[in-house]
Scaffold this active site. Structure first.
Site, short mmCIF file in Angstrom:
data_model
loop_
_atom_site.label_atom_id
_atom_site.label_comp_id
_atom_site.label_asym_id
_atom_site.label_seq_id
_atom_site.Cartn_x
_atom_site.Cartn_y
_atom_site.Cartn_z
CG ASP A 1 -0.19 0.14 2.53
OD1 ASP A 1 0.73 -0.65 2.76
OD2 ASP A 1 -0.53 1.04 3.32
CD GLU B 1 4.28 1.09 7.02
OE1 GLU B 1 4.96 1.52 7.97
OE2 GLU B 1 4.02 1.78 6.01
CD GLU B 2 3.21 4.28 3.78
OE1 GLU B 2 3.24 4.88 4.87
OE2 GLU B 2 4.20 4.20 3.04
#
Length: 453
Positions: free
Chosen positions: A94, A156-157
């Site tokens: 992502d 993750e972001e």
């Protein structure tokens, strides 16, 4: 009979052979706008996961796309040869939102090369991390000397909200002797880095209320405090006059004595001429081992739409980077107490939690770290890796340490100080990327050698 481990010369030739295809696949990934944030089309995250799964299957891995209430992650596994260790290779597929597209020199989701750098959102953070893993696997082909588990996360972001559930659910599948987290940076172009400490994170919102509703600024302005002015005064209490974080109870430490000239730091950060740096102490202290606090956004009337009225409520999003050794729960409590205690003029203040992540310090001694340093030295033609801290946060590393206490965790990355990850015109230095791919292939070979004793 044990298959001989490929030599350094063989791996150099193999990585060089695979790089054109690796770059082409990286560009295909960059074209997928897989943003896990709320309000974005998450079908692109699904497309991204499918594309990663296809790449892993092409390397001969058993692959599944998994989720635990959040965005899809991809797990690929290839069993270890008899007696060989297993290595987990982490990255995420992502990406961050692009922000104001007018600030980009080219379409953020159409990769383009300029002056030896590949520009595009995710070109560095962290789709190049995925492709570094792929490059190493392709270089070995059928002669992979270790077992591998690729864990490619999909949110993750956006804070990795479901990651711990995923790790727990697939613990037996991903159990490894060595963990390589390819989501950090190198010290400079031409100088590799091995990340040994990371700051933690606390994000929250603070909302200020002073009025039941907006009122005429001429009739009531003067004695009545508007919420936006009140919020600005409250936010100003978060730093002292030198710019140090002024919240009592946050941990502060001392960083490594790495030479980081102010001129270089200012240039890499893009600080405007005449703007002073804030805080005290060495640059490395301020970005690696001391807390930092930023106002990420404010909700209040836009200037083009603001009437001549006193604003009744105003809200800000705060982000605190925590020094290694701090505790996110205690840090959030300290910040919340500070905001309530410093409320100007009796204003009503509400603080609400968004998410947090633990900092960590990694013991970078032992044979696997020696193997990593040796691989980096070879890939960078004799230049030793610098042990660095990371001002950013990768909270799940603390979770991996708890789950697999015997595993060596190597935090590496494809970025350099000019990559502009999270900002406009994110880019990947293609020469450094080639070195990263070679370094990972050499690392897997050296891990195998250590495993064979």
């Amino acid at each position: 009979m044990t298959t001989p481990i490929m030599t350094e010369a063989e791996l150099r030739a193999a990585v060089q052979r695979e790089l054109p295809g690796v770059r082409a696949d990286l560009e295909r990934l960059v074209r997928i706008p897989g943003i896990a944030f709320e309000g974005f089309d998450h079908t692109h995250v699904e497309r991204s996961a499918e594309a990663v799964a296809e790449l892993l299957r092409g390397c001969g891995l058993d692959v599944e796309i998994v989720r635990a209430g959040g965005q899809p992650a991809v797990i690929g596994r290839r069993a270890a040869p008899p007696g060989a260790p297993t290595v987990m290779l982490y990255a995420h597929h992502d990406v961050q939102p692009v922000g104001d597209r007018a600030l980009w020199q080219s379409d953020p989701f159409e990769p383009v090369e300029r002056d030896g750098r590949l520009y595009g959102r995710g070109a560095a953070d962290d789709k190049a991390g995925i492709m570094a893993h792929i490059a190493a696997l392709r270089a070995f082909g059928d002669r992979l000397p270790v077992g591998v588990v690729l864990f490619i996360e999909g949110e993750e972001e956006y804070g990795s909200e479901s990651l711990e559930r995923l790790l727990a659910a697939h613990r037996d599948t991903i159990a490894s002797d060595v963990i390589v987290v390819a989501d950090s940076t190198n010290w400079d172009i031409g100088v590799p880095g091995l990340t040994t400490s990371l700051r933690g994170l606390v994000n929250c919102f603070v909302e200020v209320r002073t009025l039941e509703q907006a009122v005429h600024s001429g009739m009531f302005g003067g004695p009545v405090p508007d919420a936006l002015t009140t919020l600005v005064r409250l936010l100003a209490t978060l730093h002292d006059d030198a710019g140090n974080v002024a919240v009592d109870g946050l941990t502060q430490g001392v960083g490594a004595t790495v030479d980081y000239p102010e001129e270089r730091f200012r240039a890499e950060a893009g600080v405007l001429e005449g703007v002073q740096l804030i805080g005290t102490g060495r640059i490395t202290d301020r970005i690696w081992t001391k807390p930092a606090l930023a106002v990420l956004g404010i909700d209040s009337p836009a200037t083009g739409e603001a009437p001549n009225a006193l604003v009744p409520t105003a809200k800000a999003k705060l982000s605190v980077r925590l020094a290694p050794g701090d505790d996110p729960t205690k840090a959030y409590a300290a910040l919340r107490e500070h905001l309530h205690r410093h409320a100007p003029w009796g204003a009503q203040v509400e603080v609400s939690f968004e998410h947090d992540g633990a900092p960590c310090v990694i013991d970078s001694t032992g044979p696997m770290f020696d193997a990593a340093r040796s691989a980096f030295r070879a890939a960078w033609d004799g230049t030793d890796a610098v042990d660095i801290g990371l001002g950013g946060s990768i909270p799940f590393i603390a979770t991996l340490r708890e789950m697999f206490p015997q595993a060596a965790i190597l935090v590496t990355g494809v970025e350099d100080p000019h990559a502009r990850a999270h900002g406009p015109n994110e880019s990947l230095h293609l020469g450094e990327f080639a070195r990263v791919c070679l370094a990972e292939a050499l690392l897997l070979a050296k891990v195998a050698e250590v495993g064979r004793g």
